[in-house]
Design an enzyme around this catalytic site. Sequence first.
Site, mmCIF file in Angstrom:
data_model
loop_
_atom_site.group_PDB
_atom_site.id
_atom_site.type_symbol
_atom_site.label_atom_id
_atom_site.label_comp_id
_atom_site.label_asym_id
_atom_site.label_seq_id
_atom_site.Cartn_x
_atom_site.Cartn_y
_atom_site.Cartn_z
ATOM 1 N N SER A 1 9.161 59.276 -36.743
ATOM 2 C CA SER A 1 10.583 59.642 -36.725
ATOM 3 C C SER A 1 10.797 61.007 -36.080
ATOM 4 O O SER A 1 11.873 61.275 -35.524
ATOM 5 C CB SER A 1 11.147 59.652 -38.145
ATOM 6 O OG SER A 1 11.077 58.379 -38.732
ATOM 7 N N ASP B 1 12.705 53.699 -38.802
ATOM 8 C CA ASP B 1 12.499 54.245 -40.146
ATOM 9 C C ASP B 1 13.492 53.599 -41.107
ATOM 10 O O ASP B 1 14.657 53.407 -40.774
ATOM 11 C CB ASP B 1 12.715 55.763 -40.129
ATOM 12 C CG ASP B 1 11.987 56.455 -41.277
ATOM 13 O OD1 ASP B 1 11.862 55.841 -42.343
ATOM 14 O OD2 ASP B 1 11.563 57.609 -41.090
ATOM 15 N N HIS C 1 13.826 54.527 -44.573
ATOM 16 C CA HIS C 1 14.006 55.294 -45.813
ATOM 17 C C HIS C 1 15.319 56.072 -45.771
ATOM 18 O O HIS C 1 15.604 56.761 -44.794
ATOM 19 C CB HIS C 1 12.826 56.257 -46.002
ATOM 20 C CG HIS C 1 11.510 55.552 -46.092
ATOM 21 N ND1 HIS C 1 10.786 55.212 -44.972
ATOM 22 C CD2 HIS C 1 10.804 55.084 -47.149
ATOM 23 C CE1 HIS C 1 9.678 54.580 -45.348
ATOM 24 N NE2 HIS C 1 9.668 54.499 -46.659
#
Length: 912
Positions: A492, A439, A441
């Site tokens: 995630s 991930d 972000h």
Amino acid sequence: MSVIKPYSRFSGLEPLIVRPETNFINVGERTNVTGSKKFARLIRENKYEEALSVARQQVESGAQIIDVNMDDALLEGVQAMTTFINLLQSEPDIAKIPVMLDSSKFEIIEAGLKCVQGKCIVNSISMKEGEAKFIEQARICRMYGASVIVMAFDEVGQADTKERKVSICHRAYKILTEQVGFDPQDIIFDPNIFALATGMEEHNNYGVDFIEATKEIKQLMPLTKISGGVSNLSFSFRGNDHVREAMHSVFLYYAIKAGMDMGIVNAGQLVVYDEIEPQLRELCEDVILNRNNNNNEATEKLIAFAETVKAKGKVEVKDEAWRNNTVEERLKHALVNGITDYIDADTEEARLKYPRPLDVIEGPLMAGMDVVGDLFGAGKMFLPQVVKSARVMKKSVAILTPYIEQEKEDRKNAHLAAGTVNEESAGAAKILLATVKGDVHDIGKNIVGVVLGCNGYDVIDLGVMVSTDKILDTAAKENVDIIGLSGLITPSLDEMVHVAHEMKRRGMKQPLLIGGATTSRMHTAVKINPQYNEGVIHVLDASRSVTVAGSLLSQEQKPAFLQGIQAEYEKLRDDFNSKKTVKQYLSLVDAQKNKTKINWTSFIPVAPTFTGVKQFDNYDLSEIRTYIDWQPFFIAWELHGKFPAILTDAVIGVEATKLYNDANVLLDQIIKEKWLTAKGTIGFWPANSDGKDSVAVLNQKEGPDEVVHLQFLRQQVKKAEGQPNISLADFIQPAATDDSPLTTQDYIGAFSVTIRGIEEHIKAFEAAHDDYNKIMLQALADRLAEAFAEALHQRTRKEFWGYAKDESLSNEDLIKEQYMGIRPAPGYPACPDHTEKYKLFGLLGGEEATGIHLTESLAMYPASSVCGWYFAHPESKYFGVGKIEKDQLADYAERKGMSLEEVTRWLRPVLE
């Protein structure tokens, strides 16, 4: 055995627990046919699916409960409530919050009770028709598991005095608890807010009566809750928003202190109590608290003031008087107001004044940050202000750090020379933060780190795409006190489960915090918490992180806090497991039979102007800028409200405007100095569906053509009569079959966009200890990516595909998706399988053509990237697949040529 505390608990798909520290709960009122002309029109026109967008906007704007009212003389209320609630339940992003069923007709409320999931609130019941009717309705509400709002209304009429309000509420309380069997925490009283400053003396004490009644009701029946309709208060001043805003704010200031818990409040009619101009605040208090009101004197003064009020802009004058204060006061002022102009000189002055440089940090700087923390916790500061405060703090600490390090070195040498042991103090508690493997972000994580840092914690941020071993090895090496995990994409969630499992296997003891857009309290309770016994806590947003960390690091509070969390999560798991079979589902075959009905014989698909792929390098950022949807930008900063109304919002308008202006200054610089570049790719191909859930796409290449089979999922939950079970495949014309030999060539499109070049500027801001502009840049890059997708989609409709050449929509219309066609993205509700991205990117030419790298969890890097499919059919629309059954899972695995285990990994969100 842990005891469940008697908190008021409501729920949609996710729980809303009203704890002692919970702030005032705002109820979204726009899904009310009496309060929203747009919603009423859509319901009257039977546009129920479109009416859901009103509910969605309420959720996105921060409503914690959604009020649904279908009381309209032109509506069949029971049918309208039933239809709308059934549709609402199939939209997870809306259904996650509790529903308030609002009607003056109990038959409409009961219709809603038959459909709504979770624990809703009934608004309302009362004793106006006598005790027997009240008991009958209350028993029905309790049978459905609902909480109730009880109006202070009896056979005589509405309660207007404090004595009547308390008396009626206490009478209702005894009936509900002793005869019907309600828990006190499931009872919400509405003691009636009436209009003030009407000119009638008998109305002058209405405000005091409500406030005093609230106080007495909470003392007499402490577990109950208090609600009210605040806008009634200022009815006499309708049309004068400035005065109404002030009246609402002053009233809530006193009512909330007295015990008011919730209400339907227009966020655009609130202003920070401390920010009201003193004269107006005093006049409002005189009226609301009935002071100096002989012969309506206070009322007359407020009316006279209201007549002088004119909305006009204020010229901001820079006040430098604070520079005359002590260095301690100057540092505090700079921290609270986010001023960096003088921080170098003030820090140096303080360093020379204090015996040790560390004393400056532990003294005036931390004292200033304590004020920031208190104001943020009290809702008097907002996140952008806190991040600016952190920037001041970091710059000051950076100035002091070399002196502190030198002092440590000198002390170490002195100890060595003397032959003594140099034991450093334990220092601040350490919290490790990381975005999990796969991930990319991290905006939310960065904000949490800033807020925790502002509260004195030593934050170790490992960044993005961090493996489990690196997280846990670093935690052990640095001896951290707490570990925090962040994630945005659904894979995630599995990675977080794995981290928790590994922490248990390693015998670790640190509590684990879970946060990020896809995470939820329910998922944490059901999937992550059972994997680790030392504390797993879901943290909703940055503002909650400080309270949670403080509880976990307090030896006195930690045991009870974790015990309470564990008990709460055990109940959530029990509720989750007991509700698994509540919903009714169709078989896949029956769901396919109930697909979207489209008359293909009368539909002629529009052929795109080209097939294959077209690339856009260095697309004009100035053009992209005009397509920005600013509302999600403010949400990233935890400021909720519609744009541009948020800029003039009475509560957060001033700070929202400052943030907006800062964003545009940085955006000007980004464009002028070419910090970022925009790269986009679009493509169109011949395509037909199989009449079920697959779409065959003809990829015409220089070599042999290939057929790419796209696989989509179908809704399986049983719908109301006439409502289809939708799949994206429904919107592509089926190929010819023996039963249907006639068909027309249809098409499908795809796109990807990315904003590149952010890294070096992020590093520069980090080096300058400027978290504010670092987060600002990340948020703007995300907005530019979404705006780029919007710009290309518009050009696709009007130019490249050309199926809507005459379209003429404003930016607001584009944001509201009032165009023909859709652009759903793999991984999102209509097509939740991320692995279909492989096909999408393959058709577009892969990483070389798109400039986007797919991680092992199928996140896109750069993080400011967007991709999706283009559907052109006029009936195509966004929807959520929702939960699916095992027969569809097996069918889907077979269509994709994957094992059940592998497909399950990617589809877990629609299986549980």
